[in-house]
Design an enzyme around this catalytic site. Structure first.
Site, PDB file in Angstrom:
ATOM      1  N   LYS A  33       0.805  -1.235   0.000  1.00 62.51           N
ATOM      2  CA  LYS A  33       0.000   0.000   0.000  1.00 62.51           C
ATOM      3  C   LYS A  33       0.836   1.283   0.000  1.00 62.51           C
ATOM      4  CE  LYS A  33      -0.479   0.563   4.950  1.00 62.51           C
ATOM      5  NZ  LYS A  33      -1.265   0.636   6.123  1.00 62.51           N
ATOM      6  N   GLY A  37       9.661  -2.508   0.535  1.00 57.64           N
ATOM      7  CA  GLY A  37      10.756  -2.461   1.518  1.00 57.64           C
ATOM      8  C   GLY A  37      10.195  -2.307   2.929  1.00 57.64           C
ATOM      9  N   GLY A  38       8.925  -1.856   3.016  1.00 57.45           N
ATOM     10  CA  GLY A  38       8.246  -1.784   4.310  1.00 57.45           C
ATOM     11  C   GLY A  38       8.904  -0.824   5.290  1.00 57.45           C
ATOM     12  N   VAL A  39       8.624  -1.063   6.553  1.00 53.42           N
ATOM     13  CA  VAL A  39       9.152  -0.221   7.628  1.00 53.42           C
ATOM     14  C   VAL A  39      10.671  -0.314   7.634  1.00 53.42           C
ATOM     15  CG1 VAL A  39       9.310  -0.015  10.151  1.00 53.42           C
ATOM     16  CG2 VAL A  39       7.091  -0.384   9.055  1.00 53.42           C
ATOM     17  N   GLY A 181      10.253   6.000  26.341  1.00 57.02           N
ATOM     18  CA  GLY A 181      10.539   4.583  26.086  1.00 57.02           C
ATOM     19  C   GLY A 181      12.015   4.362  25.808  1.00 57.02           C
ATOM     20  N   VAL A 184      14.999  -0.378  22.178  1.00 54.81           N
ATOM     21  CA  VAL A 184      16.029  -0.265  21.140  1.00 54.81           C
ATOM     22  C   VAL A 184      15.825   0.956  20.239  1.00 54.81           C
ATOM     23  CG1 VAL A 184      17.061  -1.426  19.154  1.00 54.81           C
ATOM     24  CG2 VAL A 184      16.469  -2.734  21.172  1.00 54.81           C
ATOM     25  N   ILE A 266       7.350   3.525  22.566  1.00 53.93           N
ATOM     26  CA  ILE A 266       7.040   2.564  23.633  1.00 53.93           C
ATOM     27  C   ILE A 266       6.733   1.176  23.091  1.00 53.93           C
ATOM     28  CG2 ILE A 266       6.176   4.342  25.242  1.00 53.93           C
ATOM     29  CD1 ILE A 266       3.363   2.967  24.499  1.00 53.93           C
ATOM     30  N   GLY A 267       6.793   1.024  21.781  1.00 52.83           N
ATOM     31  CA  GLY A 267       6.561  -0.311  21.217  1.00 52.83           C
ATOM     32  C   GLY A 267       5.777  -0.232  19.932  1.00 52.83           C
ATOM     33  N   HIS A 440      43.218 -13.292  13.815  1.00 54.61           N
ATOM     34  CA  HIS A 440      43.839 -12.452  14.849  1.00 54.61           C
ATOM     35  C   HIS A 440      44.536 -11.256  14.212  1.00 54.61           C
ATOM     36  CE1 HIS A 440      45.923 -11.389  18.532  1.00 54.61           C
ATOM     37  NE2 HIS A 440      47.012 -11.222  17.786  1.00 54.61           N
TER      38      HIS A 440
HETATM   39  C1  LIG Z   1      13.059   2.838  13.842  1.00 51.97           C
HETATM   40  C2  LIG Z   1      13.115   1.354  13.663  1.00 51.97           C
HETATM   41  C3  LIG Z   1      14.339   0.742  13.597  1.00 51.97           C
HETATM   42  C4  LIG Z   1      14.421  -0.634  13.418  1.00 51.97           C
HETATM   43  N1  LIG Z   1      15.650  -1.222  13.356  1.00 51.97           N
HETATM   44  C5  LIG Z   1      15.735  -2.546  13.177  1.00 51.97           C
HETATM   45  C6  LIG Z   1      17.003  -3.167  13.054  1.00 51.97           C
HETATM   46  O1  LIG Z   1      18.036  -2.511  13.129  1.00 51.97           O
HETATM   47  N2  LIG Z   1      17.057  -4.506  12.866  1.00 51.97           N
HETATM   48  C7  LIG Z   1      15.910  -5.269  12.777  1.00 51.97           C
HETATM   49  O2  LIG Z   1      16.010  -6.474  12.598  1.00 51.97           O
HETATM   50  N3  LIG Z   1      14.699  -4.698  12.888  1.00 51.97           N
HETATM   51  C8  LIG Z   1      14.576  -3.373  13.075  1.00 51.97           C
HETATM   52  N4  LIG Z   1      13.348  -2.793  13.144  1.00 51.97           N
HETATM   53  C9  LIG Z   1      12.154  -3.664  13.016  1.00 51.97           C
HETATM   54  C10 LIG Z   1      11.881  -3.992  11.549  1.00 51.97           C
HETATM   55  O3  LIG Z   1      11.697  -2.798  10.834  1.00 51.97           O
HETATM   56  C11 LIG Z   1      10.669  -4.888  11.422  1.00 51.97           C
HETATM   57  O4  LIG Z   1      10.850  -6.031  12.219  1.00 51.97           O
HETATM   58  C12 LIG Z   1      10.452  -5.316   9.985  1.00 51.97           C
HETATM   59  O5  LIG Z   1      10.231  -4.198   9.147  1.00 51.97           O
HETATM   60  C13 LIG Z   1       9.271  -6.267   9.888  1.00 51.97           C
HETATM   61  O6  LIG Z   1       9.062  -6.621   8.563  1.00 51.97           O
HETATM   62  P1  LIG Z   1       7.594  -6.997   8.052  1.00 51.97           P
HETATM   63  O7  LIG Z   1       7.745  -7.390   6.630  1.00 51.97           O
HETATM   64  O8  LIG Z   1       6.962  -7.942   8.979  1.00 51.97           O
HETATM   65  O9  LIG Z   1       6.730  -5.666   8.183  1.00 51.97           O
HETATM   66  P2  LIG Z   1       6.902  -4.178   7.680  1.00 51.97           P
HETATM   67  O10 LIG Z   1       8.296  -3.815   7.413  1.00 51.97           O
HETATM   68  O11 LIG Z   1       6.115  -3.386   8.654  1.00 51.97           O
HETATM   69  O12 LIG Z   1       6.144  -4.176   6.277  1.00 51.97           O
HETATM   70  C14 LIG Z   1       4.781  -4.386   6.158  1.00 51.97           C
HETATM   71  C15 LIG Z   1       4.310  -3.737   4.875  1.00 51.97           C
HETATM   72  O13 LIG Z   1       2.949  -4.077   4.672  1.00 51.97           O
HETATM   73  C16 LIG Z   1       2.291  -2.975   4.102  1.00 51.97           C
HETATM   74  N5  LIG Z   1       0.859  -3.138   4.348  1.00 51.97           N
HETATM   75  C17 LIG Z   1       0.223  -3.165   5.545  1.00 51.97           C
HETATM   76  N6  LIG Z   1      -1.092  -3.361   5.366  1.00 51.97           N
HETATM   77  C18 LIG Z   1      -1.293  -3.465   4.027  1.00 51.97           C
HETATM   78  C19 LIG Z   1      -2.421  -3.690   3.224  1.00 51.97           C
HETATM   79  N7  LIG Z   1      -3.644  -3.845   3.756  1.00 51.97           N
HETATM   80  N8  LIG Z   1      -2.266  -3.729   1.871  1.00 51.97           N
HETATM   81  C20 LIG Z   1      -1.051  -3.583   1.321  1.00 51.97           C
HETATM   82  N9  LIG Z   1       0.063  -3.362   2.034  1.00 51.97           N
HETATM   83  C21 LIG Z   1      -0.051  -3.320   3.372  1.00 51.97           C
HETATM   84  C22 LIG Z   1       2.926  -1.779   4.795  1.00 51.97           C
HETATM   85  O14 LIG Z   1       2.758  -0.589   4.035  1.00 51.97           O
HETATM   86  C23 LIG Z   1       4.392  -2.221   4.892  1.00 51.97           C
HETATM   87  O15 LIG Z   1       5.133  -1.764   3.790  1.00 51.97           O
HETATM   88  C24 LIG Z   1      13.231  -1.409  13.306  1.00 51.97           C
HETATM   89  C25 LIG Z   1      11.984  -0.781  13.363  1.00 51.97           C
HETATM   90  C26 LIG Z   1      11.914   0.576  13.528  1.00 51.97           C
HETATM   91  C27 LIG Z   1      10.563   1.210  13.568  1.00 51.97           C
END
Ligand SMILES: Cc1cc2nc3c(=O)[nH]c(=O)nc-3n(C[C@H](O)[C@H](O)[C@H](O)COP(=O)(O)OP(=O)(O)OC[C@H]3O[C@@H](n4cnc5c(N)ncnc54)[C@H](O)[C@@H]3O)c2cc1C
Length: 454
Positions: A33, A37-39, A181, A184, A266-267, A440
């Protein structure tokens, strides 16, 4: 057409699953959506690391004299840092789009909603178009949790309360930043903005920072923060947010701290609402999609991977869960194991942990032996970390003498912790590890040193 697989969500779980499925010859449709690459790639792992690296380089210039290098007049240009971060994100997102194309994955941009099941398969509606699939992978990830603290909602509307989304794109360094919070995400942002020049205060409800991290290590990390000027308020509960300040309670006392900007960290909560899971009866447990060890939900052919299943909420876990789901769809038996998933805090110094901590081992009734040594046992660590106070702890199962946990604070921990993960995953015993030759001088030798204490 009926797709072999539709993937809902294009983050680490979704894009990797799509690539693997496409590579194996499954006709695959990926629905995203917002941004591929997501979050992780766009507003999480990667952008935060780009910022932290700039802070690290800046810190080196400020403290170069410890290593006989004097740098005069160095400064951090926050706008340039953010611009570079955007370039890094763009490069990586482009790479993923290329990999999806290479593996014949069809990508549709739009909000996907599951609308039901017919004899052909599951139906998903996007932009008024309905797509059908034999198998479905839900990978909708997670979003920031914003608690109902008075003033928080108004602050978000007015722009002085931020989540990880907005803070990574802030166009200036705030004079003061309060982080609600001390987990990490909060710690990483505290590290960057402290180096960049903000007066940073962390407010944490627990009596320690860094969540489930080994307590001794989180204590050392906190002392490092405090040495750099970060204020940490432990056992403190935020009760109100105002424009310019945060009110918190500690030991029955109401106190406040100045805040030009406030980061809520906070999560995170799984994205399970508004995607039509109820239309096919997918079971939700405590706000997450419930899955078995193969990543399958209670509905045959419907899988869930990544943050949406709430198990680990890390990108590398999401990758592996995605692979487990696809392998099982392809008829290859594969099971998700969570006992050797590393976790890293990319601050300066870095923290790397894997496996059992003393706390979890005790809770599980595992009898263990522990070695706890200074990182200064590593020659390279001493050469590169003037005044460093890092430690490395390893835990072994007393009965079988197998490695069950490794926890360290000190630079390169992020890169070397996977080695301990392999040792745990392959159930290596102390005697096996003693036979491994480490290069080493490296910081990874610390593992060998710790093992020889046992
Ligand atoms: C600031 C921050 C730093 C982080 N640093 C790390 C790190 O260093 N190392 C690490 O391992 N993890 C880290 N994380 C956690 C990591 O980002 C997540 O664990 C990871 O992105 C999860 O991947 P995912 O594919 O489950 O979900 P997401 O990355 O959340 O992707 C889900 C995708 O689904 C899409 N979506 C949702 N609903 C719909 C829908 N109805 N239709 C179409 N698309 C939809 C969203 O737009 C999103 O692009 C961090 C998170 C944050 C917030």
């Amino acid at each position: 057409m009926v797709y072999d697989l539709i993937v809902l969500g294009g983050g680490p779980a979704g894009y990797l699953a799509s690539e693997r499925a496409g590579h194996a010859g499954m006709s695959t449709l990926l629905i995203e959506k917002k941004f591929i690459g997501g979050v992780c790639l766009n507003e999480g792992c990667v952008p935060s690391k780009a910022l932290l690296y700039s802070a690290k380089v800046f810190d080196y210039t400020k403290h170069g004299d410890k290593y006989g290098v004097t740098v005069q007049g160095s400064s951090l240009d926050h706008k340039a840092v953010v611009a570079r971060k955007n370039k890094v994100v763009k490069t990586l997102v482009t790479g993923i789009k290329g990999a999806l194309k290479k593996n014949n994955v069809t990508v549709v941009e739009g909000l996907g909603e599951i609308t039901g099941k017919t004899s052909d398969g599951y139906e998903i509606k996007v932009n008024n178009e309905t797509y059908t699939c034999k198998r479905l992978l839900v990978a909708t990830g997670s979003m920031p949790l914003v608690p109902p603290i008075p003033g928080a909602k108004e602050g978000m509307e007015k722009g002085y309360v931020l989540t990880n989304r907005e803070i990574l794109d802030l166009d200036h360094v705030p004079g003061s930043l309060v982080i609600v919070g001390g987990g990490v995400i909060g710690l990483e942002m505290a590290s960057y903005f402290n180096s960049a020049g903000s007066k940073v205060t962390i407010i944490e409800m627990l009596d320690h920072i860094a969540g489930n991290t080994d307590k001794e290590i989180s204590n050392i990390l906190m002392k490092n923060y405090q040495k750099k000027g970060v204020e940490v308020k432990l056992g403190a509960k935020v009760v109100e947010i105002k424009e310019g300040s945060v009110v918190y309670e500690r030991n029955g006392e109401k106190l406040s701290v100045q805040a030009d900007k406030i980061l809520m960290s906070i999560g995170r909560r799984a994205v399970v609402n508004g995607i039509g899971l109820e239309s096919i009866g997918v079971e939700i447990e405590r706000g997450h999609i419930k899955v078995d060890a193969h990543g399958q939900t209670n509905i045959p052919g419907v899988y869930a991977a990544g943050d949406v299943n709430g198990t680990s909420m890390l990108a590398h876990t999401a990758y592996r869960e995605a692979e487990v789901c696809i392998n099982n769809m392809l008829g290859k038996k594969d099971i998700m194991r969570y006992n050797a998933i590393p976790s890293v805090i990319y601050t300066n110094p870095e923290v790397g942990c894997v496996g059992e901590t003393e706390e979890t081992a005790k809770q599980k009734g595992i009898e263990y032996e522990i070695a706890n040594i200074s990182m200064r046992y590593s020659g390279r660590y001493v050469a590169e970390n003037e005044g460093g106070d890092g430690i490395c702890k390893v835990l072994v199962d007393k009965k079988y003498r197998k490695l069950i946990g490794a926890h360290m604070i000190g630079n390169y921990a992020s890169e070397l912790i996977f080695g301990a993960g392999i040792m745990i995953e392959t159930e290596m015993r102390v005697e096996d590890i003693k036979e491994i030759v480490f290069p080493h001088p490296t910081v990874c030798e610390i593992l060998r040193e710790a093992i020889f204490e046992l």
